[in-house]
Design an enzyme around this catalytic site. Structure first.
Site, PDB file in Angstrom:
ATOM      1  CG  HIS A  96      -8.187   5.447   2.779  1.00  0.00           C
ATOM      2  ND1 HIS A  96      -9.061   5.330   3.816  1.00  0.00           N
ATOM      3  CD2 HIS A  96      -7.614   4.244   2.526  1.00  0.00           C
ATOM      4  CE1 HIS A  96      -9.222   4.075   4.305  1.00  0.00           C
ATOM      5  NE2 HIS A  96      -8.342   3.289   3.539  1.00  0.00           N
TER       6      HIS A  96
ATOM      7  CB  CYS B  62      -2.518  -2.828   5.240  1.00  0.00           C
ATOM      8  SG  CYS B  62      -3.926  -2.162   4.941  1.00  0.00           S
TER       9      CYS B  62
ATOM     10  CG  HIS C 267     -11.186   1.183   0.181  1.00  0.00           C
ATOM     11  ND1 HIS C 267     -11.703   0.065   0.828  1.00  0.00           N
ATOM     12  CD2 HIS C 267      -9.979   1.778   0.777  1.00  0.00           C
ATOM     13  CE1 HIS C 267     -10.568   0.001   1.770  1.00  0.00           C
ATOM     14  NE2 HIS C 267      -9.677   0.943   1.764  1.00  0.00           N
TER      15      HIS C 267
ATOM     16  CE  LYS D 252      -3.894  -4.051   1.168  1.00  0.00           C
ATOM     17  NZ  LYS D 252      -4.937  -3.382   2.052  1.00  0.00           N
TER      18      LYS D 252
ATOM     19  CG  ASP E 271      -6.447   0.001   1.385  1.00  0.00           C
ATOM     20  OD1 ASP E 271      -6.643  -1.356   1.331  1.00  0.00           O
ATOM     21  OD2 ASP E 271      -6.616   0.636   2.295  1.00  0.00           O
TER      22      ASP E 271
ATOM     23  CG  ASP F   5      -1.895  -1.145   1.060  1.00  0.00           C
ATOM     24  OD1 ASP F   5      -1.770  -2.119   0.396  1.00  0.00           O
ATOM     25  OD2 ASP F   5      -2.853  -1.298   2.048  1.00  0.00           O
TER      26      ASP F   5
HETATM   27  C1  VGL Z   1      -4.541   1.054   6.248  1.00  0.00           C
HETATM   28  C2  VGL Z   1      -5.685   2.073   7.606  1.00  0.00           C
HETATM   29  C3  VGL Z   1      -6.896   2.253   6.833  1.00  0.00           C
HETATM   30  C4  VGL Z   1      -2.895   0.293   5.902  1.00  0.00           C
HETATM   31  C5  VGL Z   1      -5.446   0.857   5.309  1.00  0.00           C
HETATM   32  O1  VGL Z   1      -2.746   0.367   4.439  1.00  0.00           O
HETATM   33  O2  VGL Z   1      -2.239  -0.023   6.714  1.00  0.00           O
HETATM   34  N1  VGL Z   1      -4.521   1.753   7.128  1.00  0.00           N
HETATM   35  N2  VGL Z   1      -6.538   1.363   5.658  1.00  0.00           N
END
Ligand code: VGL
Length: 196
Positions: free
Chosen positions: A71, A139, A54, A95, A52, A10
């Site tokens: 985000h 993550c 979403h 993901k 990520d 990420d």
């Molecule tokens: C993450 C908070 C919310 C991460 C993802 O990538 O660690 N942290 N979503």
């Protein structure tokens, strides 16, 4: 000979300074990660970058009952990998693509062809997995814990991780939890000096 895998978790714009869920010093990991990517490539490792990805509406976001500001909405600038990260020709795993998923772990994700990370590793005879990126306490931790539970020898690349630290100390606590579950901690310079 079994292969090793590098998993970069990420390293996306929204998790870097200026992003909507900026991890403090998140972009510090990019330079050493690029070196690690070059090393991994030279040594014929499998290299994966998770992201990520979403939907606009997901109960992962505060607006819909979740913990986090909006985000990494798929196909937005914030969801792109940081432009300094050398991700060309790296396998991408997306993901948290469903509205009811936190999807913290890279093992929650799929390649573009629909394969899971577990399937991808198994079909490439991966035994050792090295993990770094953002964020240590979410993550990265979830991915490392899943890797150990799935039976991979798992290494946390500590120098290329940064924590959200919603509470001070969350990052350190996460590292302790990972160690307790069998994750080994190492830094990228040590890996690059290893013989094998
Ligand atoms: C993450 C908070 C919310 C991460 C993802 O990538 O660690 N942290 N979503």
């Amino acid at each position: 000979m079994s292969k090793k895998a590098l998993v970069i978790v990420d390293v996306q714009n929204d998790f870097c300074p200026g992003g909507t869920l900026a991890v403090p010093q998140g972009d510090d990991v990019i330079k050493p990660l690029n070196k690690m990517i070059a090393y991994a490539r030279q040594h014929n490792w499998l290299i994966v970058a998770s992201r990520d990805w979403h939907p606009m509406v997901t109960n992962h976001f505060q607006e819909y009952g979740g913990l986090w500001p909006i985000h990494c909405v798929k196909d937005t600038k914030g969801a792109e990998f940081h432009s300094d990260l050398k991700v060309d020709e790296i396998t991408v795993v997306s993901k948290a693509t469903e509205p009811d998923q936190d999807g913290y772990s890279a093992f929650n994700g799929y390649k573009d062809d629909g394969q899971t990370l577990k399937e991808f590793f198994e079909s490439n005879d991966i035994k050792k997995v090295y993990i770094g990126g953002l964020a240590t306490d979410y993550c990265v931790k979830a991915s490392a814990v899943d890797a150990v539970k799935l039976g991979f020898e798992t290494f946390l690349l500590l120098d290329v991780c940064r924590a959200v630290n919603l509470k001070p100390g969350d990052g350190e606590e996460a590292v302790k939890e990972m160690i307790d579950l069998g994750v080994k901690v190492i830094n990228t310079r040590e890996v690059q000096n290893e013989k094998s």
